[in-house]
Scaffold this active site. Sequence first.
Site, PDB file in Angstrom:
ATOM      1  CG  HIS A 166      -8.308  -2.156   7.885  1.00 56.04           C
ATOM      2  ND1 HIS A 166      -8.152  -3.238   8.736  1.00 56.04           N
ATOM      3  CD2 HIS A 166      -8.330  -2.671   6.636  1.00 56.04           C
ATOM      4  CE1 HIS A 166      -8.081  -4.348   8.020  1.00 56.04           C
ATOM      5  NE2 HIS A 166      -8.182  -4.024   6.760  1.00 56.04           N
ATOM      6  NE  ARG A 489     -11.615  -5.827  -6.591  1.00 60.27           N
ATOM      7  CZ  ARG A 489     -12.824  -6.353  -6.751  1.00 60.27           C
ATOM      8  NH1 ARG A 489     -13.490  -6.161  -7.883  1.00 60.27           N
ATOM      9  NH2 ARG A 489     -13.390  -7.063  -5.794  1.00 60.27           N
TER      10      ARG A 489
END
Length: 642
Positions: A166, A489
């Site tokens: 993050h 992905r």
Amino acid sequence: MSPVMASLQALLSAPFNHFIHGDFHWVVSRMTLLDKLLFLIMHTIDKLGIWHRLPVFLGLIYLAIRRHLHQEYNLLNVGSTPIGVRFNPVDYPYRTADGTYNDPFNEGAGGQGTFFGRNIPPVDQKHELKPDPMVVATKLLARRKFIDTAKQFNVIAASWILFMIHDWLDHMEDTNQVELTAPREVEKQCPLKEFRFYKTKEVPTGFYDIKNGTLNTRTPWWDGGSVYGSNAKGLEKVRTYKDGKLKISEEDGLLLHDEDGRAISGVVRNSWAGVSTLQALFVKEHNSVCDTLKKEYHDLEDEDLYRHARLVTSAVIAKIHTIDWTVELLKTDTLLASMRTNWYGILGKKFKDTFGHVGGAILGGLVGLKKPENHGVPYSLTEEFVSVYRMHSLLPDYLLVRNLSASPGPNKSPPLLKKVPIANLIGINGEKTLSEIGFERQMVSMGHQACGALELFNYPMWLRDLIPQNPDGTDRPDHVDLPALELYRDRERKVARYNEFRRGVMLIPISKWEDLTDDVEAIHTLREVYGDDVEQLDLLVGLMAEKKIKGFAISETAFVIFIVMASRRLEADRFFTSYFNEETYTKKGLKWVNTTESLRDVIHRHYPEITDTWMNSTSAFSVWDSPPNSPNLVPLYLRIPQ
């Protein structure tokens, strides 16, 4: 190149080619004579498969050679480098909200919205759905029975890496959606029969070599983005604008929440209670730094206190990851020595604390170098780095909540109170559950619970029916099958499949499934999904299937990306190099960083009763009831791996 030069090059390469795997002839042909010799040393050790069994000092030499070669041949720029007036770093002695003005020669490097770089060239995968991602996820990844890491790694460690992700990265999405549908052969085993998600946004780079790239919506510097956000708007949400401090609940020590129940923090997207707990801890750390600096330096205003405290807190986070988290992830003497050398240099902590940074990166470490080093490639994190950090198998199915009202049992272990599904600890509902559990019980419970192993057949089933979120933390209407999405992905972002990936980072490729794993069932299933074509093996599957080095919780293939990128995060950042000094951090602030060695230190600073009562282990990232590290009289660099 002229015919004469080409012939001379071929003549010089011929002796090397005799000893080198055919797949590496091309890359070796591009190397200088010295690098050819270094590659030959490294490659010979790789063929013998012995680097991790070498005496520690020799193992460090091997890793230094490998890091050097990766820095030379595995850092590829994506996008054109802006040409403009060089800014004066003295005007920005602090971390900016959006990551700009760090690299003195490129003000935009590492800023929000810049390109992901590359470690190896993109591989255009025309057959993105072969084999089908939902088939691969169902047959090779989905958890059958929870496999843990024993005492090595706990749920705090699993939470920590998402706390770091993050901080570092998130891809910009397109407005177009893709839909995946489960093929009939696995339909009954898939929680979602079909699911939709947004494509990754691909944009022109304006560069002749790699023509298209993807953008990072976060700042890839180690700047505490999980706590502070990646732009001015995110930062404004978390600041109190009083004494440099950030918002935190004074009642329970957890994050505050907005009127919709979303946590107020730098990053709230796709989070869970474990990450919120760490975010809250480091808000307390930041605020404590502010208190200390205000007491010491009366003339510092709110903005000055915030800026210095952010520098200190970000450095503490980076240090913990380098010499605490990574050391537990790669639990060998060689990696203990390697990571401490990254921070302190071979001369060690005592020498550096006494005399400061002496010599270059080897003697004095990367932290405190006279100037940042980006090896001629503007700083970024890479697509390949994103791919090897796919570690969702670390997450268990339940949080084993402990009873802190009881007396500690053997090795400071608290008795089990109840089991809470991890699925109940994500998003807004997870924040409510965390408030009921409380900071101390959550931290102690995670500390005493082993996390999952990064192996085949161990990807949590609850992540196959997951509610994803928008950047602001609001839920999206379409659920996703996360392991299938991760496979998609990698293909979509043109990350090489496993074997080509290994070639790209100078590791010997596999030629048959038995080279990858000894597990008979895994080999059977790999053959069922991919046939005998090892070139089709997805990277994520290969990373989970690969035989692990003793003490490593991750694969060697993932590790080689860590070798170059873990160093790069420190050496390219002026706040860990030329500006890692008392003038920038303050004398008190720099001492704070230099005297904090571990997450245990941070927890003890704010919650001494937790460490004193409930932590038996040396590291907060190993299971807390494990015995503390035994003293070893043999100097670290002279040890021989067992």
